[in-house]
Every structure is written in structure tokens, then in C-alpha cells.
Write an enzyme that holds these catalytic residues in place. Structure first.
Site, short mmCIF file in Angstrom:
data_model
loop_
_atom_site.label_atom_id
_atom_site.label_comp_id
_atom_site.label_asym_id
_atom_site.label_seq_id
_atom_site.Cartn_x
_atom_site.Cartn_y
_atom_site.Cartn_z
N SER A 135 -3.32 14.06 20.74
CA SER A 135 -3.01 12.87 19.79
C SER A 135 -4.34 12.05 19.39
O SER A 135 -5.02 11.83 19.94
CB SER A 135 -2.37 11.91 20.76
OG SER A 135 -2.17 10.77 20.00
N HIS A 193 4.13 3.52 24.46
CA HIS A 193 4.37 4.34 23.44
C HIS A 193 5.25 3.60 22.33
O HIS A 193 4.90 3.83 21.31
CB HIS A 193 4.65 5.59 23.69
CG HIS A 193 4.67 6.68 22.58
ND1 HIS A 193 5.52 7.11 21.84
CD2 HIS A 193 3.61 7.17 22.12
CE1 HIS A 193 5.28 7.92 20.85
NE2 HIS A 193 4.26 7.89 20.98
N HIS A 214 -0.52 13.77 15.87
CA HIS A 214 -0.10 14.55 17.10
C HIS A 214 -0.21 15.99 16.81
O HIS A 214 0.47 16.53 15.89
CB HIS A 214 1.32 14.42 17.51
CG HIS A 214 1.55 12.86 18.04
ND1 HIS A 214 0.49 11.85 18.00
CD2 HIS A 214 2.63 12.25 18.46
CE1 HIS A 214 1.26 10.72 18.40
NE2 HIS A 214 2.43 10.90 18.72
C1 HEM Z 1 -2.30 5.78 18.22
C2 HEM Z 1 -1.61 6.45 18.97
C3 HEM Z 1 -0.30 6.82 18.71
C4 HEM Z 1 0.72 6.58 17.73
C5 HEM Z 1 0.39 5.59 16.45
C6 HEM Z 1 1.91 7.37 17.93
C7 HEM Z 1 2.93 7.36 16.89
C8 HEM Z 1 4.21 8.09 16.91
C9 HEM Z 1 5.14 8.01 16.35
C10 HEM Z 1 5.36 7.26 14.88
C11 HEM Z 1 6.09 9.18 16.74
C12 HEM Z 1 7.70 9.44 15.83
C13 HEM Z 1 7.15 10.48 14.98
C14 HEM Z 1 8.49 10.85 14.25
O1 HEM Z 1 9.74 10.76 14.76
O2 HEM Z 1 8.61 11.58 13.14
C15 HEM Z 1 5.67 9.76 17.89
C16 HEM Z 1 6.34 10.63 18.71
C17 HEM Z 1 5.80 10.99 19.73
N1 HEM Z 1 4.60 10.64 20.51
FE1 HEM Z 1 3.27 9.26 19.71
N2 HEM Z 1 2.01 7.99 19.07
C18 HEM Z 1 0.55 7.76 19.59
C19 HEM Z 1 0.02 8.20 20.73
C20 HEM Z 1 0.81 9.09 21.36
C21 HEM Z 1 0.18 9.65 22.77
C22 HEM Z 1 -1.21 9.31 23.52
C23 HEM Z 1 1.02 10.80 23.30
C24 HEM Z 1 1.43 11.58 24.59
C25 HEM Z 1 0.49 11.27 25.46
C26 HEM Z 1 2.48 10.66 22.50
C27 HEM Z 1 3.40 11.22 22.32
C28 HEM Z 1 4.39 11.41 21.33
C29 HEM Z 1 5.64 12.53 21.64
C30 HEM Z 1 5.91 13.28 22.96
C31 HEM Z 1 6.45 12.31 20.34
C32 HEM Z 1 7.78 12.86 20.09
C33 HEM Z 1 8.66 11.97 20.84
C34 HEM Z 1 9.93 12.76 20.49
O3 HEM Z 1 10.18 13.01 19.17
O4 HEM Z 1 11.01 13.04 21.25
N3 HEM Z 1 2.16 9.68 21.38
N4 HEM Z 1 4.44 8.86 18.15
#
Ligand code: HEM
Length: 187
Positions: A53, A133, A154
Site C-alpha cells: 500500500s 482503515h 494498493h
Molecule cells: C493511505 C493509506 C490508505 C488509503 C487511503 C486506503 C484507502 C482504501 C480505499 C478507498 C479502499 C476501497 C477501494 C474500493 O473499494 O474501491 C481500500 C480498500 C482496501 N484497503 Fe486500503 N487504504 C490505505 C491503506 C491500506 C493498508 C495499509 C492496507 C493493508 C494493510 C489496506 C488494505 C486494504 C484492503 C485489503 C482493501 C480491500 C477491502 C475490500 O474490498 O474488501 N489499505 N483502501
């Protein structure tokens, strides 16, 4: 990345559309002993999930930098500290939040988290339930249409056990995959 045919193929549909990508087996120490130091080799198992990420504020102007440093980074740091210290409880084998540097060791305006998870399912459970998160998620959707230069992304991959050999030399016994690896009993 797994595909329905087991290999990279432009026409194959992603295996994640039709398969739960469940983890098989455990992390296993196949050579050495983490408690003794020296060289330790660990074998992974099918369907370990790897997430990178990334955060890149190199081109960001003052407003987007302030958004990142004041509204996103403190929460992100708390989430990363949680996974570093409590990862075992949620299926995160290893989590490292790192900053890129140039060849002279100067910090660049770019960082990323790199995390190994027991399964994609457990990674998704954490992302959709942990308060850190969730807070970042809400902030992101509030500001995303106005973002210009701040890059947050990501990359996720899931791999077969045959592609997973982890090797550590003179590391602390909880480094990387060593903390959760099972030491196979001598025969
Ligand atoms: C600045 C840091 C981060 C931001 C702005 C962020 C933002 C987001 C957003 C907006 C989504 C939704 C995407 C979508 O539905 O199209 C998402 C999904 C996700 N993020 Fe992050 N995230 C960040 C950091 C992280 C980190 C560090 C991890 C893991 C250790 C992580 C794991 C995930 C996972 C696994 C999903 C998918 C969830 C699902 O669809 O079930 N994210 N994130």
C-alpha cells in the site's frame, strides 16, 4: 498472481472470481532455528496474500501535503503499529511500514506498507473492520474527487507455495515470517 489456468494468460479470468483462495497448511521452518539465529529458511503455503500500500507525496502541493500529514498519516501510522504489534491476532504474518530513500540515504517523499497475510480473506476482514482503515477509507472518499498529485495506491497478489521461500540470516527470531512459523519436529 493466480489465474484460472494456473499461469499468466490474457484471456483467463482471475481465479479470485471463482475461488476463495483459502490458505493451505502453515508457515514451516525447513532449515535452521529462529531462536538460535544464523540462517533460517521458511516455507510458505498456498494463497498467502501480499499487499503493498503506497503513499507518494513527491508532487503534492501544500494543501494535499497537509491533508496527508494531518488527516491520513496519523491514522495510517496507528493502523500500521497495530499490525506490527498485534498482527498475529488477525492473520497478518508480517507488516512493515517503510520510507523510500535515495542512494545517499536521504528520505524521499514516498512510503509504503508491505504486509504478508495468511489469506486474502483475513486481509479483507481487517481492512473492512479495523477503525484505522475505516477512518482512512472515509477520509479518502471525502477528498478523492479533488485530489491532484497525492498518490495513494494498493497492489495485492496471492501466490502458490512453490513461489514462497523466505530466508533470514542472523535476524531477530520474530523478524518477518519467523514469528508465526512452525518449527517442524525432528523425525
Ligand atoms: C493511505 C493509506 C490508505 C488509503 C487511503 C486506503 C484507502 C482504501 C480505499 C478507498 C479502499 C476501497 C477501494 C474500493 O473499494 O474501491 C481500500 C480498500 C482496501 N484497503 Fe486500503 N487504504 C490505505 C491503506 C491500506 C493498508 C495499509 C492496507 C493493508 C494493510 C489496506 C488494505 C486494504 C484492503 C485489503 C482493501 C480491500 C477491502 C475490500 O474490498 O474488501 N489499505 N483502501
Amino acid at each position: 498472481m493466480n489465474t484460472a489456468t494456473g499461469g499468466p494468460c490474457a484471456t483467463a479470468s482471475p481465479l479470485s472470481q471463482t475461488d476463495w483462495l483459502k490458505p493451505a497448511d502453515e508457515l514451516t521452518v525447513v532449515s535452521g532455528d529462529p531462536a538460535q539465529g544464523g540462517r533460517v529458511i521458511i516455507r510458505g503455503h498456498d494463497n498467502i496474500a501480499l499487499i503493498r500500500s503506497g503513499q507518494d507525496w513527491r508532487a503534492a502541493e501544500a494543501t494535499e501535503r497537509a491533508l496527508y500529514f494531518e488527516e491520513i498519516l496519523p491514522t495510517l501510522q496507528a493502523g500500521m503499529d497495530f499490525l506490527r504489534d498485534n498482527g498475529e491476532s488477525v492473520g497478518c504474518y508480517s507488516n512493515r511500514f517503510v520510507r523510500s530513500i535515495d542512494l545517499d540515504g536521504n528520505e524521499l517523499d514516498e512510503s509504503y506498507d508491505i504486509g504478508h497475510w495468511r489469506s486474502l480473506d483475513l486481509l479483507e476482514r481487517w481492512a473492512e473492520s479495523h477503525p484505522t482503515h475505516l477512518r482512512i477509507f472515509v477520509t479518502f472518499f471525502r477528498v478523492v474527487t479533488g485530489l491532484e498529485k497525492l498518490r495513494l495506491y494498493h497492489e495485492v497478489s496471492v501466490s502458490d507455495s512453490k513461489h514462497q521461500i523466505f530466508e533470514y540470516i542472523n535476524c531477530h527470531q520474530h523478524t518477518g515470517m519467523m514469528r508465526d512459523a512452525r518449527v517442524s519436529s525432528p523425525v
